[in-house]
Design a protein around this motif. Structure first.
Motif, PDB file in Angstrom:
ATOM      1  N   SER A  93      -5.845  -0.985  -5.973  1.00  0.00           N
ATOM      2  CA  SER A  93      -5.879  -1.454  -4.581  1.00  0.00           C
ATOM      3  C   SER A  93      -4.731  -0.883  -3.766  1.00  0.00           C
ATOM      4  O   SER A  93      -4.865  -0.657  -2.562  1.00  0.00           O
ATOM      5  N   ALA A  94      -3.589  -0.651  -4.429  1.00  0.00           N
ATOM      6  CA  ALA A  94      -2.422  -0.111  -3.734  1.00  0.00           C
ATOM      7  C   ALA A  94      -2.585   1.365  -3.384  1.00  0.00           C
ATOM      8  O   ALA A  94      -1.787   1.910  -2.617  1.00  0.00           O
ATOM      9  N   ASN A  95      -3.600   2.025  -3.952  1.00  0.00           N
ATOM     10  CA  ASN A  95      -3.865   3.436  -3.679  1.00  0.00           C
ATOM     11  C   ASN A  95      -2.629   4.292  -3.978  1.00  0.00           C
ATOM     12  O   ASN A  95      -2.287   5.219  -3.258  1.00  0.00           O
ATOM     13  N   ALA A  96      -1.973   3.963  -5.113  1.00  0.00           N
ATOM     14  CA  ALA A  96      -0.692   4.580  -5.422  1.00  0.00           C
ATOM     15  C   ALA A  96      -0.810   5.837  -6.263  1.00  0.00           C
ATOM     16  O   ALA A  96       0.071   6.695  -6.221  1.00  0.00           O
ATOM     17  N   PHE A  97      -1.892   5.959  -7.043  1.00  0.00           N
ATOM     18  CA  PHE A  97      -2.035   7.085  -7.961  1.00  0.00           C
ATOM     19  C   PHE A  97      -3.416   7.711  -7.822  1.00  0.00           C
ATOM     20  O   PHE A  97      -4.351   7.090  -7.315  1.00  0.00           O
ATOM     21  N   GLU A  98      -3.516   8.934  -8.306  1.00  0.00           N
ATOM     22  CA  GLU A  98      -4.783   9.663  -8.236  1.00  0.00           C
ATOM     23  C   GLU A  98      -5.887   8.885  -8.945  1.00  0.00           C
ATOM     24  O   GLU A  98      -7.023   8.818  -8.481  1.00  0.00           O
ATOM     25  N   SER A  99      -5.552   8.293 -10.085  1.00  0.00           N
ATOM     26  CA  SER A  99      -6.488   7.420 -10.786  1.00  0.00           C
ATOM     27  C   SER A  99      -5.704   6.451 -11.646  1.00  0.00           C
ATOM     28  O   SER A  99      -4.599   6.757 -12.089  1.00  0.00           O
ATOM     29  N   VAL A 100      -6.278   5.263 -11.871  1.00  0.00           N
ATOM     30  CA  VAL A 100      -5.661   4.232 -12.701  1.00  0.00           C
ATOM     31  C   VAL A 100      -6.732   3.717 -13.652  1.00  0.00           C
ATOM     32  O   VAL A 100      -7.815   3.314 -13.220  1.00  0.00           O
ATOM     33  N   VAL A 101      -6.439   3.723 -14.955  1.00  0.00           N
ATOM     34  CA  VAL A 101      -7.409   3.276 -15.946  1.00  0.00           C
ATOM     35  C   VAL A 101      -6.730   2.315 -16.918  1.00  0.00           C
ATOM     36  O   VAL A 101      -5.506   2.320 -17.069  1.00  0.00           O
ATOM     37  N   GLY A 102      -7.541   1.510 -17.581  1.00  0.00           N
ATOM     38  CA  GLY A 102      -7.048   0.668 -18.654  1.00  0.00           C
ATOM     39  C   GLY A 102      -7.012   1.435 -19.955  1.00  0.00           C
ATOM     40  O   GLY A 102      -7.575   2.533 -20.082  1.00  0.00           O
TER      41      GLY A 102
ATOM     42  N   ARG B 131       0.857  -1.181   0.000  1.00  0.00           N
ATOM     43  CA  ARG B 131       0.000   0.000   0.000  1.00  0.00           C
ATOM     44  C   ARG B 131       0.893   1.230   0.000  1.00  0.00           C
ATOM     45  O   ARG B 131       1.832   1.327   0.789  1.00  0.00           O
ATOM     46  N   ALA B 132       0.614   2.163  -0.887  1.00  0.00           N
ATOM     47  CA  ALA B 132       1.426   3.373  -0.972  1.00  0.00           C
ATOM     48  C   ALA B 132       1.273   4.208   0.292  1.00  0.00           C
ATOM     49  O   ALA B 132       0.161   4.360   0.818  1.00  0.00           O
ATOM     50  N   ALA B 133       2.381   4.745   0.785  1.00  0.00           N
ATOM     51  CA  ALA B 133       2.326   5.600   1.964  1.00  0.00           C
ATOM     52  C   ALA B 133       1.583   6.889   1.670  1.00  0.00           C
ATOM     53  O   ALA B 133       0.915   7.458   2.530  1.00  0.00           O
TER      54      ALA B 133
ATOM     55  N   VAL C 243       5.293  -4.552  -9.395  1.00  0.00           N
ATOM     56  CA  VAL C 243       5.100  -3.455 -10.357  1.00  0.00           C
ATOM     57  C   VAL C 243       4.509  -2.233  -9.660  1.00  0.00           C
ATOM     58  O   VAL C 243       4.943  -1.090  -9.898  1.00  0.00           O
ATOM     59  N   ALA C 244       3.524  -2.443  -8.785  1.00  0.00           N
ATOM     60  CA  ALA C 244       2.892  -1.328  -8.075  1.00  0.00           C
ATOM     61  C   ALA C 244       3.904  -0.593  -7.200  1.00  0.00           C
ATOM     62  O   ALA C 244       3.960   0.644  -7.192  1.00  0.00           O
ATOM     63  N   ALA C 245       4.722  -1.338  -6.454  1.00  0.00           N
ATOM     64  CA  ALA C 245       5.717  -0.710  -5.580  1.00  0.00           C
ATOM     65  C   ALA C 245       6.747   0.062  -6.400  1.00  0.00           C
ATOM     66  O   ALA C 245       7.144   1.180  -6.038  1.00  0.00           O
ATOM     67  N   TRP C 246       7.184  -0.514  -7.501  1.00  0.00           N
ATOM     68  CA  TRP C 246       8.148   0.155  -8.384  1.00  0.00           C
ATOM     69  C   TRP C 246       7.553   1.421  -8.994  1.00  0.00           C
ATOM     70  O   TRP C 246       8.197   2.472  -9.052  1.00  0.00           O
ATOM     71  N   ALA C 247       6.309   1.343  -9.448  1.00  0.00           N
ATOM     72  CA  ALA C 247       5.681   2.485 -10.114  1.00  0.00           C
ATOM     73  C   ALA C 247       5.531   3.669  -9.177  1.00  0.00           C
ATOM     74  O   ALA C 247       5.789   4.813  -9.562  1.00  0.00           O
ATOM     75  N   VAL C 248       5.118   3.417  -7.942  1.00  0.00           N
ATOM     76  CA  VAL C 248       4.912   4.542  -7.026  1.00  0.00           C
ATOM     77  C   VAL C 248       6.244   5.167  -6.627  1.00  0.00           C
ATOM     78  O   VAL C 248       6.340   6.385  -6.451  1.00  0.00           O
TER      79      VAL C 248
END
Length: 214
Positions: free
Chosen positions: A100-109, A40-42, A189-194
């Motif tokens: 689910s990671a709440n890493a970005f303002e929005s995530v879309v396909g 989960r993103a801080a 991938v989520a941890a790396w992206a944030v």
């Protein structure tokens, strides 16, 4: 030993059905379970992210569940397939996990027409089982890049690789292990992206030029 596999003379024949041994429509359709990830993103990054469907060459752009018993041969599990092509399955998993990671303002396909700040572009080079001892090993490999949409600058690049050993050789255990491997690589991938997002906001300036839009 991998059970119930259909052998084709070549990957091309395998994709289009063998002329000697016809490839009937699969009777069972498998899917990944709902995305679960410990990361989960801080802090949520102030960017919107589009997740493109990963690029993939044959046979990874199909919907059959693949095995690679030798370095030069692919086979398929009989009477079973994924609910969609493998790249679409992976894209959907990445979207769900990043949300689910709440890493970005929005995530879309990529099918969503909304404009976004960044795009996650990937190439899928492994999504299959290999001979393990004594049960199959699930292999997933994804080469990923984060790109700033306005400048088209590559922000971060990394290759992710996961290997999970199936507890048994039946298709239920193999699909469950695919789920575990998929969750593991999507979480990485989520941890790396944030963290890439954090570096883009470093004191030496916003590399993407996107913060000025907000």
């Amino acid at each position: 030993m991998i059970r119930k596999l259909t052998l084709c003379a070549s990957v091309l024949a395998f994709l289009h059905g063998c002329s000697v041994f016809p490839n009937p429509e699969a009777r069972r359709v498998m899917d990944f379970s709902a995305a679960t990830v410990d990361f989960r993103a801080a802090e949520k990054r102030p960017y919107s992210l589009r997740v493109d469907t990963p690029y993939a060459s044959d046979p990874f752009n199909g919907s059959r569940i693949l095995a690679k018993p030798t370095p030069w041969e692919f086979r398929i599990y009989e009477d079973v397939r994924w609910r969609d092509t493998i790249p679409v399955i992976v894209r959907d998993l990445l979207v769900q996990t990043l949300r689910s990671a709440n890493a970005f303002e929005s995530v879309v396909g990529e099918t969503n027409p909304v404009d976004t700040d960044w795009t996650l572009i990937s190439e899928l080079s492994a999504f299959h089982t290999e001979n393990g001892r004594p049960t199959p090993a699930i292999m997933i490999e994804l080469h990923s890049q984060l790109v700033a949409n306005r400048s088209r600058e590559k922000l971060c690049t990394r290759t992710f690789s996961v290997v999970e050993i199936s507890p048994a050789g039946d298709i239920e255990a193999i699909v469950q292990t695919f789920n575990q491997a998929g969750a593991a690589i999507a979480g990485e991938v989520a941890a790396w992206a944030v963290h890439c997002g954090e570096s883009a906001d470093s004191s030496d300036g916003n590399r993407s030029g996107q913060a000025a839009l907000r």
